[in-house]
Design an enzyme around this catalytic site. Structure first.
Site, PDB file in Angstrom:
ATOM      1  N   ASN A  47       0.743  -1.227   0.017  1.00 44.99           N
ATOM      2  CA  ASN A  47      -0.614   0.171   0.010  1.00 44.99           C
ATOM      3  C   ASN A  47       0.909   1.487   0.427  1.00 44.99           C
ATOM      4  OD1 ASN A  47      -2.286   2.023   0.635  1.00 44.99           O
ATOM      5  ND2 ASN A  47      -3.186   0.866   1.943  1.00 44.99           N
TER       6      ASN A  47
ATOM      7  N   ARG B 240      -2.821  -2.340  -3.211  1.00 49.73           N
ATOM      8  CA  ARG B 240      -3.439  -1.582  -3.199  1.00 49.73           C
ATOM      9  C   ARG B 240      -3.672  -0.773  -4.402  1.00 49.73           C
ATOM     10  NH1 ARG B 240      -5.951   1.258   2.578  1.00 49.73           N
ATOM     11  NH2 ARG B 240      -7.722   1.231   1.210  1.00 49.73           N
TER      12      ARG B 240
ATOM     13  N   HIS C  81     -13.647   1.815  -0.012  1.00 45.07           N
ATOM     14  CA  HIS C  81     -13.269   0.580   1.006  1.00 45.07           C
ATOM     15  C   HIS C  81     -13.570  -0.941   0.444  1.00 45.07           C
ATOM     16  CE1 HIS C  81     -13.419   4.618   4.521  1.00 45.07           C
ATOM     17  NE2 HIS C  81     -12.048   4.320   3.683  1.00 45.07           N
TER      18      HIS C  81
ATOM     19  N   ARG D 219     -13.076  14.757   8.047  1.00 46.00           N
ATOM     20  CA  ARG D 219     -13.882  15.065   6.666  1.00 46.00           C
ATOM     21  C   ARG D 219     -15.433  15.496   6.743  1.00 46.00           C
ATOM     22  NH1 ARG D 219     -12.026   9.788   3.363  1.00 46.00           N
ATOM     23  NH2 ARG D 219      -9.831  10.370   4.464  1.00 46.00           N
TER      24      ARG D 219
ATOM     25  N   GLU E   1      -7.469  -5.863   4.498  1.00 46.70           N
ATOM     26  CA  GLU E   1      -7.483  -5.969   3.707  1.00 46.70           C
ATOM     27  C   GLU E   1      -6.018  -6.319   2.910  1.00 46.70           C
ATOM     28  OE1 GLU E   1      -8.625  -1.029   2.552  1.00 46.70           O
ATOM     29  OE2 GLU E   1      -7.933  -1.646   4.528  1.00 46.70           O
TER      30      GLU E   1
END
Ligand code: AMP
Length: 394
Positions: free
Chosen positions: A8, A89, A178, A239, A382
């Site tokens: 990643n 990823r 996601h 956010r 993940e």
């Protein structure tokens, strides 16, 4: 047995896990941080022990070289040939990529052409891919995309009600993110229910610093809260999630700021941080709320309300759900936040069991036996999903 590297890459960091597949056994994991800055940090976990070194690592290519040579020095691998494949990823696959793919030059060219859909993440992802391909040119490199799982979202759910050519010409639509986590967690949930993914409807709440909820019907994503960018949906650490879009022009005028600056406020100064004025970290807010801080409690409640709204709407949209699952940093750890959300869903017959809900970071049923809908915590993974997809494409 094959060793697969799951990677990643961010703008200044590179996280990695080496897994033995198909056993899904973690061999080692680590992270290179502050790439391109003074005093880069390389850390790796070997036999449960963390080794850390401060180095000067100018770019991702150097980081990859250092990392792979470290694996040899530490006798984790005897040669690079032991690495059978690398799974990367990738944040965005645009409207074309609907599943994990082998990354050849054509695919990389396509990704370059859509960098402006996710400049902060896709650019660094590509740098990581190229760096690994250069050092390991003979193995397959697979892209595993955050957006791919959401390709099954129907038109009525992915289209914004804006002039249609914004979609056809400029690719403005809901993409969702996601996806790797939503897929892993919803499939695992089906297993826990003793059913096939095709036979269950699951609502996954991936609540970390970034947060999104996904409606997974019969193993397919049919809607999710993040949209064209990861800014849409529920409020997050920093956010805002959804706001009235007219606020942007209004605040540009009030604060004499550009659209870019206001968007920056929405990405970096909003959510938990904006409402509480204390922190973007859920641990700080939970502690402050418990000691009576109103705005900390409010920040948690604003998010919990929005989460319950979405879960209820997905429940209706899918014609019911077998389970709700919490995952990621907050979903796996924030006991009171989970209870807060589930208590808002009493009308659906959802009922929390506080004793079961007291555990953190473990796979756990947290609903009461008489709850009409099962509620689970399932730690996301993940990297395992990336390694599975990579293995299947070797
Ligand atoms: P992630 O982005 O998935 O790594 O999640 C990060 C978020 O998880 C941060 O807001 C952390 O505060 C939160 N988190 C981690 N541990 C805990 C905990 N024990 N209680 C509450 N929140 C936690």
């Amino acid at each position: 047995m094959k060793k697969i590297m799951a990677v990643n890459a961010g703008s200044s960091s590179l996280k990695f896990q080496l897994l033995e597949m198909p056993e899904e056994k973690l061999v080692t994991s680590g992270i290179v941080e502050r790439i391109g800055m003074k005093h880069s940090i390389f850390s790796i976990k070997v036999n449960g022990e963390k080794l850390e070194e401060t180095l000067e690592i100018e770019n991702h290519g150097i980081a990859v070289n250092i990392l792979l040579n470290k694996l040899i020095d530490l006798k984790i691998i005897a040669s690079f040939d032991e690495i059978a494949g690398v799974g990367h990823r990738v944040v965005h696959g645009g409207d074309r990529i609907a599943e994990s793919i082998v990354l050849e030059q054509d695919e990389i060219d396509y990704l370059e052409s859509i960098v402006d859909l996710a400049p902060l993440h896709l650019g660094p992802n590509l740098i990581g891919i190229k760096a690994f391909k250069e050092v390991l040119p003979h193995v397959k490199h697979v892209g595993v995309f955050d957006t791919a799982f959401h390709h099954t979202i129907p038109e009525e759910a992915f289209l914004y009600a804006v002039p249609y050519d914004w979609y056809t010409q400029y690719k403005v639509r809901k993409y969702g993110f996601h996806g790797t986590s939503h897929k892993y967690v919803s499939y695992r949930c089906a297993e826990l229910l003793g059913k096939k993914p095709e036979d269950v409807n699951v609502i996954v709440a991936h609540i970390g610093n970034g947060a999104s909820i996904c409606a997974v019907k019969g193993g397919l994503s049919v809607d999710t809260t993040m949209g064209f960018t990861p800014l849409e949906g529920i409020p997050m650490g920093t956010r805002s999630g959804n706001i009235d879009p007219a606020i942007i022009e209004y605040m540009m005028n009030k604060k004499h700021k550009s659209a870019k600056e206001i968007t920056n406020f929405l990405n970096k100064q909003s959510g938990y941080l904006g409402v509480s004025g204390i922190s973007s970290d859920s641990r700080d807010l939970v502690a402050a709320a418990e000691s009576g801080n109103h705005r900390a409690k409010l920040a948690i409640d604003v998010q919990a309300k929005r989460m319950a709204d979405y879960i209820a709407s997905y429940y209706v949209y899918m014609g019911g759900a077998d389970a709700i699952v919490f995952t990621a940093g907050i979903g796996e750890n924030a006991v009171p936040t989970r209870a807060n959300v589930i208590e808002r869903l009493a009308v659906l017959g959802a009922k929390i069991d506080h004793e079961r809900n007291s555990k953190v970071r473990v796979e756990q049923l947290i609903s009461a036996d008489d709850s009409k809908i099962k509620v689970f915590v399932i730690p996301t993974n993940e990297e395992v999903m990336i390694a599975r997809d990579t293995l299947s494409l070797l």
